[in-house]
Design a protein around this motif. Structure first.
Motif, PDB file in Angstrom:
ATOM      1  N   HIS A  68      -8.414 -39.098   6.271  1.00 32.92           N
ATOM      2  CA  HIS A  68      -7.499 -39.661   7.150  1.00 32.92           C
ATOM      3  C   HIS A  68      -6.175 -38.880   7.493  1.00 32.92           C
ATOM      4  N   GLY A  69      -5.320 -39.422   8.046  1.00 32.77           N
ATOM      5  CA  GLY A  69      -3.935 -38.677   8.279  1.00 32.77           C
ATOM      6  C   GLY A  69      -2.790 -39.048   7.361  1.00 32.77           C
ATOM      7  N   LEU A  70      -1.654 -39.314   7.915  1.00 33.21           N
ATOM      8  CA  LEU A  70      -0.660 -39.768   7.183  1.00 33.21           C
ATOM      9  C   LEU A  70      -0.651 -41.309   6.793  1.00 33.21           C
ATOM     10  N   TRP A 114      -4.624 -41.890  -1.788  1.00 25.93           N
ATOM     11  CA  TRP A 114      -4.284 -40.580  -2.280  1.00 25.93           C
ATOM     12  C   TRP A 114      -4.307 -40.534  -3.441  1.00 25.93           C
ATOM     13  N   THR A 150      -8.067 -24.951   6.163  1.00 30.18           N
ATOM     14  CA  THR A 150      -7.474 -26.464   6.176  1.00 30.18           C
ATOM     15  C   THR A 150      -8.731 -27.308   6.954  1.00 30.18           C
ATOM     16  N   GLN A 151      -8.358 -28.552   6.818  1.00 32.15           N
ATOM     17  CA  GLN A 151      -9.528 -29.605   7.429  1.00 32.15           C
ATOM     18  C   GLN A 151      -8.682 -30.479   8.563  1.00 32.15           C
ATOM     19  N   ALA A 174      -6.250 -35.142   5.840  1.00 29.62           N
ATOM     20  CA  ALA A 174      -5.000 -34.639   5.161  1.00 29.62           C
ATOM     21  C   ALA A 174      -5.556 -34.724   3.570  1.00 29.62           C
ATOM     22  N   GLY A 175      -6.049 -35.754   3.041  1.00 28.61           N
ATOM     23  CA  GLY A 175      -6.189 -36.131   1.697  1.00 28.61           C
ATOM     24  C   GLY A 175      -7.635 -34.918   1.151  1.00 28.61           C
ATOM     25  N   TYR A 176      -8.521 -34.728   1.902  1.00 29.64           N
ATOM     26  CA  TYR A 176      -9.592 -33.519   1.848  1.00 29.64           C
ATOM     27  C   TYR A 176      -9.013 -32.057   1.619  1.00 29.64           C
ATOM     28  N   SER A 177      -8.325 -32.037   2.582  1.00 32.36           N
ATOM     29  CA  SER A 177      -7.549 -30.658   2.820  1.00 32.36           C
ATOM     30  C   SER A 177      -6.663 -30.408   1.672  1.00 32.36           C
ATOM     31  N   VAL A 178      -5.925 -31.189   1.422  1.00 33.80           N
ATOM     32  CA  VAL A 178      -4.666 -30.829   0.370  1.00 33.80           C
ATOM     33  C   VAL A 178      -5.283 -30.809  -0.883  1.00 33.80           C
ATOM     34  N   GLN A 222      -7.807 -27.752  17.798  1.00 34.16           N
ATOM     35  CA  GLN A 222      -7.659 -29.111  17.509  1.00 34.16           C
ATOM     36  C   GLN A 222      -7.537 -29.877  18.988  1.00 34.16           C
TER      37      GLN A 222
END
Length: 272
Positions: free
Chosen positions: A97-99, A106, A147-148, A152-156, A265
């Protein structure tokens, strides 16, 4: 490290890369504790392994992000096989997911993709230092170097997993603790397709970003590459060799790389 005669714990061992790693380790002469949140999946992996290699594997249904569960897994390995030589911190979730990820989401993705590694190392590394030998293997991702898109969660958390593995190697590498960090792109596992199966646009975008950028490998092929890397005690294991050039391009001109990622993207979004 030659894994023959060694004892390994593999988390997320009930499917995908973990399942393939456990089978390949046993084939190479190691004894394996196969850990999965889905106990029945871990038991199925072990059943296939012991059919060919009797008494070489045992299943443990456990949450690999929970410190108490990790301690129990280590105890199982030590009771059944005498010690732990290698720990494969392989369990992972997408955070696709994103923000809009809420705080609990998280926390979950940090727990599984990062804190699970920290908690396992905290329990194992002091003993390995005392013994003068041990091996920690982190399944991160190319997302941890690049990055992914869409996740967001996976990338970070995968960036953080790479960082923790680096720190372990720097801090304990002169004391006998070996560290490898696996950073594949697309692998034919349920995790890869979780985004496209989520019914959410960002999830679908994330899956297509990976499957469009390089070949999707089979878990067994990745496991073979990982075992080769462990024999050579390589830190960075790249099942997709093109990731190295992408990583070099990123470091050589960060702004150009970011512009290129935004173009990629946009191209994906225009196809949806």
């Amino acid at each position: 490290m030659d894994v023959a005669g060694k004892v390994a714990i593999v988390t997320g061992g009930g499917s995908g890369i973990g399942d393939a790693l456990a089978a390949r380790l046993a084939h190479a002469g190691a004894r394996v504790v196969v850990v999965d949140l889905d106990a029945s999946a871990a038991e199925k992996t072990v059943a296939r392994i012991v059919a060919e290699h009797p008494d070489s594997a045992v299943a443990a249904g456990a949450d690999a992000s929970d410190a108490t569960a990790i301690a129990r897994i280590i105890e199982i390995a030590e009771t059944r096989f005498g010690r732990v030589d290698l720990y494969f911190a392989n369990a992972g979730i997408t955070g696709m997911h994103g923000l809009d990820l809420d705080d609990d989401q998280w926390e979950s993705v940090f727990d599984v993709n990062l804190r699970a590694h920290i908690r396992a190392a905290k329990l194992l590394v002091p003993g390995w230092v005392e013994r003068g030998e041990g091996y920690f293997v982190s399944t991160a991702s190319a997302a941890g170097l690049l990055t992914q898109i869409g996740a967001a969660g996976y990338s970070v958390t995968k960036h953080a997993a790479v960082g923790f593995a680096e720190w372990l190697s720097v801090t304990y590498g002169d004391q006998g603790v070996r560290v490898s960090c696996i950073c594949p792109m697309g692998v034919n596992t349920p995790l890869l397709y979780a985004g496209s199966n989520s019914g959410e646009s960002l999830g679908d975008l994330g899956t297509r970003a990976v499957t469009s950028s390089a070949a999707v490998l089979e878990p067994a092929d990745v496991a073979e590459i990982v075992l080769d890397g462990i024999r050579e005690e390589q830190f960075l294991i790249l099942p997709h060799p093109e990731v190295l050039q992408m990583y070099r391009n990123k470091g050589a001109d960060y702004d150009r790389w970011l512009r290129g990622m935004r173009r990629y993207q946009r191209s994906l979004m225009s196809e949806s």
